[in-house]
Design a protein around this motif. Structure first.
Motif, short mmCIF file in Angstrom:
data_model
loop_
_atom_site.label_atom_id
_atom_site.label_comp_id
_atom_site.label_asym_id
_atom_site.label_seq_id
_atom_site.Cartn_x
_atom_site.Cartn_y
_atom_site.Cartn_z
N UNK A 214 -27.83 30.27 -3.61
CA UNK A 214 -27.79 29.90 -5.14
C UNK A 214 -27.09 30.76 -6.01
N UNK A 215 -25.94 30.39 -6.59
CA UNK A 215 -25.46 30.96 -7.43
C UNK A 215 -24.56 32.40 -7.05
N UNK A 216 -24.37 32.41 -5.82
CA UNK A 216 -23.53 33.59 -5.10
C UNK A 216 -22.06 33.19 -5.68
N UNK A 217 -21.41 34.47 -5.88
CA UNK A 217 -20.07 34.41 -6.04
C UNK A 217 -19.36 35.17 -4.63
N UNK A 218 -18.05 34.91 -4.71
CA UNK A 218 -17.54 35.55 -3.53
C UNK A 218 -17.27 37.08 -3.92
N UNK A 219 -17.57 37.94 -2.71
CA UNK A 219 -17.67 39.26 -2.87
C UNK A 219 -18.45 40.11 -4.10
N UNK A 220 -19.51 39.09 -4.67
CA UNK A 220 -20.26 39.42 -5.70
C UNK A 220 -19.45 39.84 -6.99
N UNK A 221 -18.31 39.20 -6.91
CA UNK A 221 -17.37 39.47 -8.27
C UNK A 221 -18.20 38.79 -9.53
N UNK A 222 -17.77 39.19 -10.84
CA UNK A 222 -18.70 38.56 -11.95
C UNK A 222 -18.08 37.19 -12.05
N UNK A 223 -18.79 36.12 -12.94
CA UNK A 223 -18.35 35.10 -13.16
C UNK A 223 -17.24 35.19 -13.99
N UNK A 224 -16.71 36.09 -14.77
CA UNK A 224 -15.53 36.00 -15.22
C UNK A 224 -14.31 35.81 -14.29
N UNK A 225 -14.45 36.18 -13.21
CA UNK A 225 -13.46 35.98 -12.08
C UNK A 225 -13.64 34.94 -11.18
N UNK A 226 -14.81 34.19 -11.31
CA UNK A 226 -15.24 33.24 -10.53
C UNK A 226 -15.21 31.94 -10.85
N UNK A 227 -14.76 31.47 -12.10
CA UNK A 227 -14.54 30.27 -12.55
C UNK A 227 -13.52 29.28 -11.98
N UNK B 211 -22.00 32.37 5.59
CA UNK B 211 -23.00 33.01 5.03
C UNK B 211 -22.64 34.49 5.31
N UNK B 212 -22.60 34.80 6.59
CA UNK B 212 -22.44 36.22 6.95
C UNK B 212 -21.09 36.63 6.36
N UNK B 213 -20.02 35.85 6.40
CA UNK B 213 -18.85 36.36 5.68
C UNK B 213 -19.18 36.67 4.38
N UNK B 214 -19.68 35.86 3.60
CA UNK B 214 -20.16 36.05 2.23
C UNK B 214 -20.83 37.22 1.82
N UNK C 15 -18.66 40.37 2.66
CA UNK C 15 -17.69 40.50 1.50
C UNK C 15 -18.36 41.21 0.29
N UNK C 16 -19.57 41.10 -0.08
CA UNK C 16 -20.47 41.82 -1.21
C UNK C 16 -20.14 43.27 -0.78
N UNK C 17 -20.09 43.66 0.40
CA UNK C 17 -20.44 45.17 0.87
C UNK C 17 -18.75 45.91 0.64
N UNK C 18 -17.57 45.02 0.48
CA UNK C 18 -16.30 45.50 0.29
C UNK C 18 -16.17 46.21 -0.95
N UNK C 19 -15.11 47.47 -0.53
CA UNK C 19 -14.66 47.81 -1.97
C UNK C 19 -13.32 46.91 -2.26
#
Length: 314
Positions: A3-16, A44-47, A50-54
């Motif tokens: 729930x409420x996960x964004x791609x690569x953990x980016x902020x909602x500013x970039x996820x709208x 889910x494994x991909x997402x 992705x949260x651990x990428x630079x």
């Protein structure tokens, strides 16, 4: 999906959705695979990986997530393979019609039937660049035309299908192939010009369907049907960089990550490769090479290809 996960953990500013140029549609489906199950856990494994990428890409000197990446709701339809394909088709087309750069992460390869159908309806003179270990050209398999073994049969009838990395198939699929547009792995291994030959077969608009078993299992073992003799990382990047630079890539999907809880490197490779493809699409290529220049001199990966001749100087 969380729930409420964004791609690569980016902020909602970039996820709208309203301001994002890129859309990612997860499709956690594994209804027709015939060996190792688990591709439904791939998105889910991909997402998570992705949260651990630079998020700064060194090669392109870019942060592509700042273009905006909207993570769409996962497609959870699973009533039948046909229903899944139709759900993917309609959802993909909806976002294309909103003028987004649409990407899809599966799931097994049957989902690409719907993805390709949507892109073919929206873009003229489309090439489907199919990067895979398997031909996936059966008209029907196990009673359905929406099976993973049939993933590009329809594309072969309705688009300019170009297949790269093929090294496993049934003899019946040979009758469906346009052999001028199929690049077998054993031929690529001895043809240093294979990338040029592939690009010559592409039209201006290209959709890429990337089955992760195209990669050699020594670098990505976590896939449902691993095949020896696949592509390695830097030659894959070299090839993709050229396709994005020389053609209009209108979208792509990535499929067949079958995660293993004891082997996370495959998840991360998939995440990194996906981000690289986005970076190639949106970053300027001015600092890599110009079209028409000598690629051997200018491409940073050319000296690393596994296909480099033994008598070349290093």
């Amino acid at each position: 999906m969380k729930t409420n996960q964004t791609y690569a953990g980016i902020s909602q500013e970039y996820g709208n959705l309203a301001t994002s140029k890129i859309v990612i549609i997860p499709v956690p489906y594994d209804g027709t695979s015939t060996w190792q199950k688990g591709a439904d856990k791939g998105p889910q494994a991909f997402l998570d990986a992705s949260e651990n990428m630079e998020l700064y890409d060194i090669e392109t000197d870019s942060e592509v997530y700042k273009e905006g990446v909207f993570l769409a709701d996962a497609i959870t339809e699973n009533e039948s393979p046909e229903a899944v394909v139709e759900a993917v088709h309609q959802t993909t087309k909806k976002y294309i019609n909103r003028n987004k750069f649409v990407t899809v992460f599966g799931g097994e390869h049957s989902i690409s039937i719907g993805t390709i159908r949507a892109f073919n309806e929206c873009f003229p003179n489309l090439t489907v660049l199919h990067i895979d270990a398997h031909a996936d050209l059966r008209k029907e398999y196990e009673g359905s035309s929406c099976n993973h073994a049939c993933a590009v049969y329809e594309a072969n009838q309705t688009t300019n299908l170009v297949q790269v990395g093929i090294r496993s198939m049934d003899i019946s699929e040979k009758r469906e192939m346009n052999l001028d547009k199929v690049f077998f792995a054993h031929d690529m291994a001895v043809n240093e010009d294979w990338m040029d030959d592939v690009i010559d077969q592409l039209t201006s608009n290209v959709f890429i369907t990337f089955d992760l078993d195209a990669l050699d299992p020594s670098i990505l073992p976590s896939t449902g049907t691993p095949e020896p003799g696949g592509l390695f990382y830097y030659e894959t990047l070299e090839f993709l960089q050229r396709v994005f630079d020389e053609k209009n890539v209108v979208g792509f999907d990535m499929v067949e990550l079958c995660p293993n809880e004891n082997e996370k490197s495959s998840d991360f490779l998939a995440a990194k490769l996906f981000y690289k493809m986005l970076s190639y699409k949106f970053a300027s290529n001015d600092d890599t090479y110009d079209k028409g220049d000598d690629l051997e001199d200018n491409n940073p990966f050319s000296k690393l290809s596994k296909f480099k001749s033994d008598d070349d100087d290093y």
